[in-house]
Design a protein around this motif. Structure first.
Motif, PDB file in Angstrom:
ATOM      1  N   ILE A  15       0.664  -7.813   1.279  1.00 15.30           N
ATOM      2  CA  ILE A  15      -0.655  -7.274   1.595  1.00 15.30           C
ATOM      3  C   ILE A  15      -0.744  -5.763   1.343  1.00 15.30           C
ATOM      4  O   ILE A  15      -1.808  -5.164   1.451  1.00 15.30           O
ATOM      5  CB  ILE A  15      -1.038  -7.601   3.055  1.00 15.30           C
ATOM      6  CG1 ILE A  15      -2.539  -7.410   3.291  1.00 15.30           C
ATOM      7  CG2 ILE A  15      -0.209  -6.775   4.033  1.00 15.30           C
ATOM      8  CD1 ILE A  15      -3.413  -8.314   2.480  1.00 15.30           C
ATOM      9  N   GLY A  16       0.393  -5.137   0.996  1.00 15.87           N
ATOM     10  CA  GLY A  16       0.360  -3.713   0.670  1.00 15.87           C
ATOM     11  C   GLY A  16       1.064  -2.803   1.656  1.00 15.87           C
ATOM     12  O   GLY A  16       0.803  -1.595   1.685  1.00 15.87           O
ATOM     13  N   LYS A  17       1.990  -3.347   2.450  1.00 16.17           N
ATOM     14  CA  LYS A  17       2.675  -2.516   3.448  1.00 16.17           C
ATOM     15  C   LYS A  17       3.479  -1.395   2.807  1.00 16.17           C
ATOM     16  O   LYS A  17       3.461  -0.252   3.270  1.00 16.17           O
ATOM     17  CB  LYS A  17       3.575  -3.385   4.341  1.00 16.17           C
ATOM     18  CG  LYS A  17       2.815  -4.273   5.295  1.00 16.17           C
ATOM     19  CD  LYS A  17       3.748  -5.020   6.238  1.00 16.17           C
ATOM     20  CE  LYS A  17       4.552  -6.086   5.527  1.00 16.17           C
ATOM     21  NZ  LYS A  17       3.711  -7.186   4.988  1.00 16.17           N
ATOM     22  N   THR A  18       4.206  -1.719   1.741  1.00 14.70           N
ATOM     23  CA  THR A  18       5.012  -0.688   1.092  1.00 14.70           C
ATOM     24  C   THR A  18       4.130   0.359   0.419  1.00 14.70           C
ATOM     25  O   THR A  18       4.430   1.553   0.444  1.00 14.70           O
ATOM     26  CB  THR A  18       5.978  -1.312   0.069  1.00 14.70           C
ATOM     27  OG1 THR A  18       6.892  -2.176   0.759  1.00 14.70           O
ATOM     28  CG2 THR A  18       6.773  -0.231  -0.652  1.00 14.70           C
ATOM     29  N   LEU A  19       3.017  -0.076  -0.165  1.00 11.15           N
ATOM     30  CA  LEU A  19       2.080   0.880  -0.754  1.00 11.15           C
ATOM     31  C   LEU A  19       1.577   1.852   0.303  1.00 11.15           C
ATOM     32  O   LEU A  19       1.548   3.071   0.091  1.00 11.15           O
ATOM     33  CB  LEU A  19       0.907   0.137  -1.389  1.00 11.15           C
ATOM     34  CG  LEU A  19      -0.220   1.015  -1.958  1.00 11.15           C
ATOM     35  CD1 LEU A  19       0.311   1.898  -3.078  1.00 11.15           C
ATOM     36  CD2 LEU A  19      -1.379   0.154  -2.449  1.00 11.15           C
ATOM     37  N   VAL A  20       1.199   1.324   1.462  1.00 13.00           N
ATOM     38  CA  VAL A  20       0.746   2.175   2.559  1.00 13.00           C
ATOM     39  C   VAL A  20       1.870   3.124   2.994  1.00 13.00           C
ATOM     40  O   VAL A  20       1.628   4.306   3.242  1.00 13.00           O
ATOM     41  CB  VAL A  20       0.268   1.302   3.741  1.00 13.00           C
ATOM     42  CG1 VAL A  20       0.114   2.140   5.013  1.00 13.00           C
ATOM     43  CG2 VAL A  20      -1.047   0.624   3.390  1.00 13.00           C
ATOM     44  N   ILE A 125      -2.735  -3.393   8.228  1.00 13.29           N
ATOM     45  CA  ILE A 125      -3.534  -3.576   7.014  1.00 13.29           C
ATOM     46  C   ILE A 125      -4.361  -4.850   7.123  1.00 13.29           C
ATOM     47  O   ILE A 125      -3.837  -5.917   7.477  1.00 13.29           O
ATOM     48  CB  ILE A 125      -2.616  -3.664   5.781  1.00 13.29           C
ATOM     49  CG1 ILE A 125      -1.688  -2.451   5.719  1.00 13.29           C
ATOM     50  CG2 ILE A 125      -3.449  -3.761   4.495  1.00 13.29           C
ATOM     51  CD1 ILE A 125      -0.494  -2.649   4.820  1.00 13.29           C
ATOM     52  N   VAL A 126      -5.639  -4.731   6.825  1.00 16.14           N
ATOM     53  CA  VAL A 126      -6.505  -5.896   6.724  1.00 16.14           C
ATOM     54  C   VAL A 126      -6.983  -5.974   5.278  1.00 16.14           C
ATOM     55  O   VAL A 126      -7.495  -4.999   4.723  1.00 16.14           O
ATOM     56  CB  VAL A 126      -7.711  -5.811   7.682  1.00 16.14           C
ATOM     57  CG1 VAL A 126      -8.686  -6.954   7.428  1.00 16.14           C
ATOM     58  CG2 VAL A 126      -7.232  -5.834   9.131  1.00 16.14           C
ATOM     59  N   GLY A 127      -6.773  -7.115   4.662  1.00 17.28           N
ATOM     60  CA  GLY A 127      -7.140  -7.299   3.265  1.00 17.28           C
ATOM     61  C   GLY A 127      -8.426  -8.082   3.113  1.00 17.28           C
ATOM     62  O   GLY A 127      -8.879  -8.770   4.034  1.00 17.28           O
ATOM     63  N   ALA A 136      -6.829 -10.226   9.514  1.00 18.86           N
ATOM     64  CA  ALA A 136      -7.670  -9.866  10.657  1.00 18.86           C
ATOM     65  C   ALA A 136      -7.044 -10.370  11.950  1.00 18.86           C
ATOM     66  O   ALA A 136      -7.050  -9.665  12.980  1.00 18.86           O
ATOM     67  CB  ALA A 136      -9.069 -10.443  10.489  1.00 18.86           C
ATOM     68  N   MET A 137      -6.481 -11.578  11.919  1.00 21.27           N
ATOM     69  CA  MET A 137      -5.801 -12.109  13.099  1.00 21.27           C
ATOM     70  C   MET A 137      -4.552 -11.287  13.426  1.00 21.27           C
ATOM     71  O   MET A 137      -4.215 -11.080  14.594  1.00 21.27           O
ATOM     72  CB  MET A 137      -5.430 -13.577  12.882  1.00 21.27           C
ATOM     73  CG  MET A 137      -6.626 -14.521  12.831  1.00 21.27           C
ATOM     74  SD  MET A 137      -7.691 -14.442  14.309  1.00 21.27           S
ATOM     75  CE  MET A 137      -9.003 -13.315  13.749  1.00 21.27           C
ATOM     76  N   GLY A 138      -3.879 -10.791  12.373  1.00 24.80           N
ATOM     77  CA  GLY A 138      -2.737  -9.915  12.597  1.00 24.80           C
ATOM     78  C   GLY A 138      -3.151  -8.608  13.254  1.00 24.80           C
ATOM     79  O   GLY A 138      -2.460  -8.091  14.140  1.00 24.80           O
ATOM     80  N   GLU A 154      -7.871  -0.626   5.144  1.00 25.68           N
ATOM     81  CA  GLU A 154      -8.712  -1.683   4.600  1.00 25.68           C
ATOM     82  C   GLU A 154      -8.415  -1.822   3.101  1.00 25.68           C
ATOM     83  O   GLU A 154      -8.809  -0.979   2.304  1.00 25.68           O
ATOM     84  CB  GLU A 154     -10.183  -1.342   4.837  1.00 25.68           C
ATOM     85  CG  GLU A 154     -10.517  -1.166   6.309  1.00 25.68           C
ATOM     86  CD  GLU A 154     -11.879  -0.533   6.525  1.00 25.68           C
ATOM     87  OE1 GLU A 154     -12.852  -0.965   5.873  1.00 25.68           O
ATOM     88  OE2 GLU A 154     -11.963   0.415   7.336  1.00 25.68           O
ATOM     89  N   ASN A 155      -7.702  -2.881   2.754  1.00 23.78           N
ATOM     90  CA  ASN A 155      -7.253  -3.074   1.380  1.00 23.78           C
ATOM     91  C   ASN A 155      -8.233  -3.952   0.609  1.00 23.78           C
ATOM     92  O   ASN A 155      -8.287  -5.164   0.799  1.00 23.78           O
ATOM     93  CB  ASN A 155      -5.852  -3.698   1.366  1.00 23.78           C
ATOM     94  CG  ASN A 155      -5.244  -3.702  -0.024  1.00 23.78           C
ATOM     95  OD1 ASN A 155      -5.913  -3.382  -1.009  1.00 23.78           O
ATOM     96  ND2 ASN A 155      -3.973  -4.055  -0.117  1.00 23.78           N
TER      97      ASN A 155
END
Length: 243
Positions: A15-20, A125-127, A136-138, A154-155
């Motif tokens: 979902i982009g954790k490393t990018l963040v 992160i919400v994608g 969103a649940m996470g 917000e990805n």
């Protein structure tokens, strides 16, 4: 900023954790010139963050040879965070999300860090698109499990952050119920995939920072310009977070 600890936490993979983590680390690098930024990667399957040499990321192997999580190895991470001053970024993979969150809560680690003079933040992160429901649940789960301030990323890479009925996530009741916990929002905007998208992908594949891209002869002037535009936008958003 001084003595801040930033956990990047989201149970969904890809979902982009490393990018963040890389964006945040580059922004933080110039916020405390007296002490070096410390970065950690606890991802056991795809330790991508640790491959960014310029950030000197320390890989924390919390999984044993038998593929079990060893809580004592989380102890080593916590001791590292507590023994030295400075800003820290911890990138956590989907495979260790639940064990790490469980460890942090069971051992009151957030309180321990705060009592030790650290300001703690969780970046979640919400994608968009098909990833919206799960992420969103996470976000809700993280918001309800701890009182730590949240930074919402917000990805838009996977599509708009809106439901099938057209409801924007940040205008939904799900978000409203937890909005008080959010100290800032950063939008990873969907840009032209053939230009901006391709340039960011090229940078990420090479495991380079924006500063390294600027000095590299592997990127032409327009590629450098587009990457500069993206990072300027993201850094301006981070500047507005209520740290």
């Amino acid at each position: 900023m001084h003595n801040t600890v930033h956990f990047i936490l989201q149970g969904k993979g890809g979902i982009g954790k490393t990018l963040v983590s890389t964006i945040l680390a580059q922004w933080l690098a110039g916020k405390d010139e007296e002490r070096p930024l410390r970065c950690y990667d606890t991802d056991q399957e795809n330790a991508t963050f640790s491959r960014y040499k310029a950030m000197d990321v320390k890989h924390v192997p919390v999984m044993t040879d038998s593929r079990n999580i060893d809580p004592k190895r989380f102890d080593a991470l916590m001791i590292d965070l507590l023994e030295e001053e400075g800003n820290c970024v911890i990138d956590n993979g989907a495979n260790t999300f639940s064990p790490l969150m469980g460890y942090l809560l069971e051992n009151d680690c957030f309180d321990l860090l705060k009592e030790s003079g650290r300001k703690v933040y969780i970046h979640t992160i919400v994608g968009g698109g098909d990833t919206l429901h799960d992420t969103a649940m996470g976000f809700v789960s993280t918001a309800k499990s701890t009182s730590v301030p949240l930074v919402l990323w917000e990805n838009e890479h996977f599509g708009p952050l809106q439901s099938a009925t057209g409801k924007i996530f940040t205008e939904s009741q799900t978000y409203a119920d937890n909005a008080a916990r959010v100290c800032g929002r950063v939008v990873l905007s969907q840009r032209n995939a053939d230009t901006f998208g391709a340039d960011i992908k090229k940078m990420n594949i090479a495991r380079l920072t924006a500063n390294e891209v600027r000095e590299s002869d592997k990127f032409n002037v327009m590629e450098k310009q587009r990457i500069k535009v993206v990072f300027r936008d993201l850094f301006e958003q981070l500047d507005k977070v209520q740290w």
